[in-house]
Design a protein around this motif. Structure first.
Motif, short mmCIF file in Angstrom:
data_model
loop_
_atom_site.label_atom_id
_atom_site.label_comp_id
_atom_site.label_asym_id
_atom_site.label_seq_id
_atom_site.Cartn_x
_atom_site.Cartn_y
_atom_site.Cartn_z
N GLU A 211 0.83 -1.21 0.00
CA GLU A 211 0.00 0.00 0.00
C GLU A 211 0.87 1.26 0.00
N GLU A 212 2.08 1.17 0.56
CA GLU A 212 2.98 2.33 0.54
C GLU A 212 3.51 2.57 -0.86
N ILE A 213 3.76 1.48 -1.55
CA ILE A 213 4.31 1.59 -2.89
C ILE A 213 3.27 2.23 -3.82
N ARG A 214 2.02 1.89 -3.62
CA ARG A 214 0.94 2.53 -4.38
C ARG A 214 0.87 4.01 -4.06
N ARG A 219 7.57 3.99 -10.25
CA ARG A 219 7.87 2.76 -10.98
C ARG A 219 8.43 1.71 -10.02
N VAL A 220 8.33 0.46 -10.45
CA VAL A 220 8.73 -0.65 -9.59
C VAL A 220 9.68 -1.58 -10.34
N THR A 221 10.74 -2.00 -9.66
CA THR A 221 11.60 -3.08 -10.15
C THR A 221 11.49 -4.23 -9.15
N VAL A 222 11.31 -5.45 -9.66
CA VAL A 222 11.14 -6.60 -8.78
C VAL A 222 12.38 -7.50 -8.85
N LEU A 223 12.93 -7.85 -7.69
CA LEU A 223 14.06 -8.78 -7.63
C LEU A 223 13.59 -10.13 -7.11
N LEU A 233 7.85 -1.22 -13.87
CA LEU A 233 6.40 -1.39 -13.87
C LEU A 233 5.76 -0.13 -13.29
N ASP A 234 4.52 0.09 -13.67
CA ASP A 234 3.78 1.22 -13.13
C ASP A 234 3.36 0.89 -11.69
N ALA A 235 3.76 1.75 -10.74
CA ALA A 235 3.55 1.44 -9.32
C ALA A 235 2.07 1.37 -8.96
N ARG A 236 1.24 2.13 -9.66
CA ARG A 236 -0.19 2.10 -9.32
C ARG A 236 -0.97 1.18 -10.22
N GLY A 237 -0.52 1.07 -11.47
CA GLY A 237 -1.31 0.32 -12.45
C GLY A 237 -1.09 -1.20 -12.41
N THR A 238 -0.08 -1.67 -11.66
CA THR A 238 0.19 -3.11 -11.65
C THR A 238 -0.55 -3.75 -10.48
N SER A 239 -1.24 -4.84 -10.76
CA SER A 239 -2.09 -5.42 -9.71
C SER A 239 -1.24 -6.07 -8.62
N THR A 240 -1.82 -6.14 -7.43
CA THR A 240 -1.14 -6.77 -6.31
C THR A 240 -0.83 -8.22 -6.62
N ALA A 241 -1.78 -8.90 -7.23
CA ALA A 241 -1.56 -10.32 -7.56
C ALA A 241 -0.34 -10.46 -8.48
N ASP A 242 -0.23 -9.58 -9.47
CA ASP A 242 0.91 -9.65 -10.38
C ASP A 242 2.23 -9.39 -9.65
#
Ligand SMILES: Nc1ncnc2c1ncn2[C@@H]1O[C@H](COP(=O)(O)OP(=O)(O)OP(=O)(O)O)[C@@H](O)[C@H]1O
Ligand SMILES: [Mg+2]
Length: 510
Positions: A211-214, A219-223, A233-242
């Motif tokens: 919720e903080e990231i939203r 943008r988001v990078t996943v390791l 990735l778009d920090a708000r547009g990417t679903s939690t499940a993804d």
């Protein structure tokens, strides 16, 4: 994808490519890519042990990468030391704060300082400048001449941020900055982050709280396992499940278990706290916990929650009041008496209080229960290892090797070891202070389940957490604490998050 931050065609502020970092026996980073633009909040996501802290330590000049390239404003950069990184404009707020406790606030802010726009080291000037920076951060009340070691975690974090500002940082890395903060302090932090990015500063933001990231992220990078598995990735547009799938590589159940039903039958009263007080910390705290019951304590950081747990545990001596276990009074201020009666405390500050960093995981986990494992003066290593291994497996500790030295584990995995220690011990009363701090979403669910199982086996549990949904979701009964006083007590099922927040926030009490 283009954003309003930075003109397309400009090189990114920072670009890290193919970063590899090896530790003896561990490939902590195995080819990580990260690209950060000026003025953005770039979030780094990943499970415990994924490599986030290691990556930002190479960015901070604290680790040297074994392979890979770092470009700063499009030019190759070597970050030979933390001071070199700071001078280039990269400041880091570590997961474990790296301030020097015995130096003053002002000295810490200007540590390693040279040739900045403040260009001086005279103490009076440093103090004045530090005061100005703290005021800009919304905390003019923090005295610049105080020893940093005397400040709260939130206060220390502000000093760390003031240091970044003092060095005119263009990129500020924040490694789990909200883990030690109460909700009003989180609001203040986010306000600062917004101001910084509006002025063109970039922020790399690490957190396990989606919720903080939203809320603040762009943008988001996943390791995952030391590699970049998704970037920008778009920090708000990417679903939690993804996001969770990318982190875990599998579906993870992230919902809380439904609040426990009010009809659970508890055993006899195990813990009774009567009129417990410590001047200046908390006053007249009374409650009891039955076998199988989970009592949550909600309140802001600084409301006296940890102090209450430490006093029950005997680590602090009360000025008034008593603690009894199974009807027998404990000796005030005696940890030995509490431990003999079966009381365990998983404290909030793992580094200073809970772990021997240079000992193995197995040693740390069995520390509390040495008497149970020693026969005729030696420790039965076989049983010790067996018990800790099964608990650590349940918590998905990585790497799953009990011989590993604690210092070399990631932050979240160290936290799991703290909790595991008390799970193995077999307490009658378990006091948990922020048990999920820094623990990733998947492991969190495992930890919740373990806590429920302990309760089902008759352990009386007291839980402190800054996350109100966690207190409400895990507990049977909740005490709401403000300024060291119990404001309300009631079944968790009858309280909403908004009720609790209203009560703990200043000036809005019912
Ligand atoms: N000094 C070290 N020596 C050996 N191994 C290390 C060292 N520091 C980190 N590691 C290992 O590198 C891996 C990545 O750890 P890192 O601290 O970067 O994870 P993280 O993503 O920050 O996790 P967390 O969310 O728990 O903070 C882990 O397997 C960890 O055990
Ligand atoms: Mg970390």
């Amino acid at each position: 994808m283009s954003t309003s931050h930075g003109v397309d065609g400009d090189p990114p502020l920072l670009s890290m490519r193919g970063i590899v970092k090896l530790f003896p026996g561990v490939r902590a980073l195995d080819g990580v890519d990260l690209e950060v633009r000026a003025g953005e909040v770039h979030c780094l996501l990943g499970q415990n042990g994924a490599g986030k802290s290691t990556l930002i330590k190479t960015l901070a000049g604290a680790h040297q990468p074994d392979a890979g390239r770092i470009l700063w404003r499009g030019e190759p950069a070597t970050l030979a030391s933390p001071i070199a990184a700071l001078r280039l404009g990269i400041a880091t707020m570590y997961q474990e704060l790296d301030l020097i406790g015995s130096l003053s606030v002002a000295e810490n802010v200007f540590l390693g300082h040279e040739r900045s726009r403040y260009g001086f080291t005279r103490p009076a000037v440093a103090r004045a400048q530090a005061r100005g920076l703290l005021a800009r951060l919304g905390h003019p009340e923090i005295p610049a001449e105080t020893e940093v070691g005397r400040l709260s975690a939130a206060g220390q974090q502000l000093v760390s941020m003031a240091r970044a500002l003092a060095h005119d940082a263009q990129l500020i890395v924040m490694d789990e900055p909200t883990a030690a903060l109460a909700s009003d302090e989180v609001d203040n932090l986010f306000r600062i982050v917004e101001e910084l990015t509006e002025s063109g500063v970039a922020v790399v933001y690490i957190s396990h709280r989606l919720e903080e990231i939203r809320r603040v992220g762009h943008r988001v990078t996943v390791l995952k396992d030391g590699r970049t598995v998704a970037s920008n990735l778009d920090a708000r547009g990417t679903s939690t499940a993804d996001l969770v799938d990318l982190m875990a590589g599998r579906r993870v159940e992230i919902a809380f278990e439904a609040a426990r039903s009010a009809t659970v039958e508890f055993g006899p009263e195990v813990l009774r706290v009567g009129g417990l007080s410590r001047i200046g910390e908390f006053a007249d705290v009374s409650f009891s916990v039955h076998a199988g019951e989970i009592v949550g304590i909600a309140g802001l950081v600084g409301a006296g929650r940890s102090e209450i747990l430490e006093t029950i545990f005997g680590a602090r001596k009360p000025h008034a009041g008593t603690v009894s276990v199974n009807g027998k009074k404990l000796r005030a201020g005696s940890v030995a008496s509490a431990v003999r009666a079966g009381v365990g405390l998983a404290p909030e500050e793992r580094k200073s209080q809970a772990l021997l960093l240079d000992m193995s995981v197995a040693h740390n986990v069995t520390l509390a229960s040495l008497h149970a494992y020693s026969s005729a003066g030696f420790t039965r290593r076989g049983k010790e290892l067996h018990d800790s291994v099964s608990t650590l497996e349940r918590l998905d500790l990585r790497p799953a090797d009990p011989r590993r030295i604690i210092r070399t584990l990631s932050g979240g995995n160290q936290q799991k070891a703290v909790v595991a220690k008390w799970l193995v011990h077999g307490c009658r009363v378990l006091l948990l202070d922020e048990p999920t701090r820094g623990v990733d979403v998947g492991a969190r669910a495992d930890l919740y389940q373990l806590i429920h199982e302990l309760a089902a086996n008759g352990v009386a549990i007291v839980l402190v957490s800054s996350e109100v949904p966690e207190v409400l979701g895990l507990s049977d009964r909740v005490l709401v604490l403000r300024d060291g006083e119990v404001l309300a007590e009631g079944p968790a099922a009858e309280l909403s998050e908004a009720d609790v927040l209203d009560m703990v926030m200043e000036g809005s009490a019912a």
